[in-house]
Structures are given as structure tokens and as C-alpha cells.
Design a protein around this motif. Sequence first.
Motif, PDB file in Angstrom:
ATOM      1  N   LEU A  77       0.873  -1.168   0.000  1.00 26.23           N
ATOM      2  CA  LEU A  77       0.000   0.000   0.000  1.00 26.23           C
ATOM      3  C   LEU A  77       0.909   1.216   0.000  1.00 26.23           C
ATOM      4  O   LEU A  77       1.768   1.358   0.880  1.00 26.23           O
ATOM      5  N   ILE A  78       0.723   2.093  -0.976  1.00 27.49           N
ATOM      6  CA  ILE A  78       1.551   3.288  -1.098  1.00 27.49           C
ATOM      7  C   ILE A  78       0.750   4.492  -0.618  1.00 27.49           C
ATOM      8  O   ILE A  78      -0.375   4.721  -1.072  1.00 27.49           O
ATOM      9  N   ILE A  79       1.350   5.250   0.295  1.00 25.08           N
ATOM     10  CA  ILE A  79       0.711   6.459   0.814  1.00 25.08           C
ATOM     11  C   ILE A  79       1.649   7.634   0.545  1.00 25.08           C
ATOM     12  O   ILE A  79       2.720   7.736   1.161  1.00 25.08           O
ATOM     13  N   PHE A  80       1.258   8.487  -0.371  1.00 22.77           N
ATOM     14  CA  PHE A  80       2.063   9.656  -0.715  1.00 22.77           C
ATOM     15  C   PHE A  80       1.839  10.763   0.310  1.00 22.77           C
ATOM     16  O   PHE A  80       0.770  10.852   0.926  1.00 22.77           O
ATOM     17  N   PRO A  81       2.836  11.635   0.531  1.00 20.30           N
ATOM     18  CA  PRO A  81       2.697  12.720   1.513  1.00 20.30           C
ATOM     19  C   PRO A  81       1.490  13.616   1.241  1.00 20.30           C
ATOM     20  O   PRO A  81       0.880  14.141   2.166  1.00 20.30           O
ATOM     21  N   SER A  82       1.121  13.777  -0.011  1.00 13.32           N
ATOM     22  CA  SER A  82      -0.014  14.640  -0.358  1.00 13.32           C
ATOM     23  C   SER A  82      -1.349  14.104   0.162  1.00 13.32           C
ATOM     24  O   SER A  82      -2.330  14.834   0.202  1.00 13.32           O
ATOM     25  N   THR A  83      -1.378  12.853   0.590  1.00 16.26           N
ATOM     26  CA  THR A  83      -2.602  12.268   1.133  1.00 16.26           C
ATOM     27  C   THR A  83      -2.927  12.841   2.507  1.00 16.26           C
ATOM     28  O   THR A  83      -4.067  12.803   2.941  1.00 16.26           O
ATOM     29  N   ASN A  84      -1.921  13.390   3.199  1.00 15.05           N
ATOM     30  CA  ASN A  84      -2.100  13.996   4.538  1.00 15.05           C
ATOM     31  C   ASN A  84      -2.730  13.022   5.530  1.00 15.05           C
ATOM     32  O   ASN A  84      -3.698  13.357   6.211  1.00 15.05           O
ATOM     33  N   LEU A  85      -2.187  11.837   5.616  1.00 13.07           N
ATOM     34  CA  LEU A  85      -2.695  10.823   6.537  1.00 13.07           C
ATOM     35  C   LEU A  85      -2.354  11.212   7.966  1.00 13.07           C
ATOM     36  O   LEU A  85      -1.193  11.386   8.318  1.00 13.07           O
ATOM     37  N   LYS A  86      -3.368  11.386   8.799  1.00 12.89           N
ATOM     38  CA  LYS A  86      -3.176  11.758  10.202  1.00 12.89           C
ATOM     39  C   LYS A  86      -3.151  10.530  11.111  1.00 12.89           C
ATOM     40  O   LYS A  86      -2.691  10.592  12.232  1.00 12.89           O
ATOM     41  N   THR A  87      -3.677   9.412  10.628  1.00 18.46           N
ATOM     42  CA  THR A  87      -3.769   8.189  11.415  1.00 18.46           C
ATOM     43  C   THR A  87      -2.388   7.575  11.608  1.00 18.46           C
ATOM     44  O   THR A  87      -1.625   7.455  10.658  1.00 18.46           O
ATOM     45  N   LYS A  88      -2.082   7.180  12.828  1.00 19.19           N
ATOM     46  CA  LYS A  88      -0.803   6.540  13.136  1.00 19.19           C
ATOM     47  C   LYS A  88      -0.940   5.044  12.860  1.00 19.19           C
ATOM     48  O   LYS A  88      -1.783   4.367  13.439  1.00 19.19           O
ATOM     49  N   LEU A  89      -0.128   4.542  11.950  1.00 21.04           N
ATOM     50  CA  LEU A  89      -0.149   3.129  11.604  1.00 21.04           C
ATOM     51  C   LEU A  89       1.021   2.429  12.272  1.00 21.04           C
ATOM     52  O   LEU A  89       2.132   2.957  12.319  1.00 21.04           O
ATOM     53  N   ILE A  90       0.770   1.224  12.799  1.00 23.58           N
ATOM     54  CA  ILE A  90       1.823   0.449  13.448  1.00 23.58           C
ATOM     55  C   ILE A  90       1.790  -0.995  12.950  1.00 23.58           C
ATOM     56  O   ILE A  90       0.766  -1.473  12.464  1.00 23.58           O
ATOM     57  N   LYS A  91       2.907  -1.658  13.103  1.00 23.13           N
ATOM     58  CA  LYS A  91       3.044  -3.048  12.666  1.00 23.13           C
ATOM     59  C   LYS A  91       2.027  -3.936  13.388  1.00 23.13           C
ATOM     60  O   LYS A  91       1.716  -3.704  14.557  1.00 23.13           O
ATOM     61  N   ASN A  92       1.516  -4.937  12.682  1.00 25.93           N
ATOM     62  CA  ASN A  92       0.533  -5.926  13.160  1.00 25.93           C
ATOM     63  C   ASN A  92      -0.857  -5.355  13.385  1.00 25.93           C
ATOM     64  O   ASN A  92      -1.727  -6.037  13.919  1.00 25.93           O
ATOM     65  N   GLN A  93      -1.082  -4.115  13.004  1.00 25.29           N
ATOM     66  CA  GLN A  93      -2.392  -3.491  13.125  1.00 25.29           C
ATOM     67  C   GLN A  93      -3.309  -4.002  12.014  1.00 25.29           C
ATOM     68  O   GLN A  93      -2.886  -4.167  10.876  1.00 25.29           O
ATOM     69  N   LYS A  94      -4.572  -4.265  12.341  1.00 30.78           N
ATOM     70  CA  LYS A  94      -5.552  -4.679  11.333  1.00 30.78           C
ATOM     71  C   LYS A  94      -6.219  -3.427  10.776  1.00 30.78           C
ATOM     72  O   LYS A  94      -6.665  -2.574  11.534  1.00 30.78           O
ATOM     73  N   ILE A  95      -6.245  -3.322   9.439  1.00 26.77           N
ATOM     74  CA  ILE A  95      -6.846  -2.155   8.805  1.00 26.77           C
ATOM     75  C   ILE A  95      -7.780  -2.582   7.684  1.00 26.77           C
ATOM     76  O   ILE A  95      -7.674  -3.684   7.143  1.00 26.77           O
ATOM     77  N   THR A  96      -8.691  -1.695   7.366  1.00 27.50           N
ATOM     78  CA  THR A  96      -9.520  -1.805   6.170  1.00 27.50           C
ATOM     79  C   THR A  96      -9.173  -0.607   5.315  1.00 27.50           C
ATOM     80  O   THR A  96      -9.203   0.529   5.794  1.00 27.50           O
TER      81      THR A  96
END
Length: 121
Positions: A77-96
Motif C-alpha cells: 500500500l503506497i501512501i504519498f505525503p499529499s494524502t495527509n494521513l493523520k492516522t498513526k499506523l503500526i506493525k501488526n495493526q488490522k486495517i480496512t
Amino acid sequence: MNDKKIFKISLITLIIGLMGIILLSGYVNPEKLTIKQINKSKIDNQIELDANIESIIKTKSNTQIIKLKDQTGNINLIIFPSTNLKTKLIKNQKITVIGRVTQYNGELELILEESKNIKIG
């Protein structure tokens, strides 16, 4: 028939069609898939995926490359800086995630286009 009648019928049909598209557009959702089901026929389509974060790599340009894993395989999953993701993602986290399928260097990957398209849990 004269031209005025044909014009009125065409206009009414156009208005009804546009209203139908506007009303039904809210019910169009991305296809929910597993990683194994993502193939080249899905390129440029938005899909929904439930997966766990296996690893997170941050490049020099602040682009995040998130390796996702489910029971069927792995995908980036590629997240570019322009997406302005505020959510903190960590290893082993389940996401949708809802992302657009793309191909880079022969490998399929997902691009997160909007920060609201990722949910934790």
C-alpha cells in the motif's frame, strides 16, 4: 412528430436519467477483495481490502510503503505525503483500506488516494 415534441421528450428523458444517476451514485461501493483476488484486470479500479500491516517503510520523500498481509498473500500500500494521513499506523495493526490498484515494476500495489479511505480495526 414535430421537432418541438422530440426536443421535449429528449429533455425529459435526459433529466430523468441524470436524476437516476445522482440518486444511485451513493450506492456504488468498491469491490471487497482478498489479496489473492487482486489481479491485472483490477488495475485502475478501487477495491476494499481487510489486512494486517506487516511492515512500514518511510522513504526520503516521506512516502510510506506499507506491506499488507492477509490469509491469501501480500501487497504493498503506497501512501504519498499529499494524502495527509493523520492516522498513526503500526506493525501488526488490522486495517480496512480502499485503494486504487496500480502496477509498478511488474508488481501490483494499492494507492491510498484519500486519508478517509483507511480505517483501523
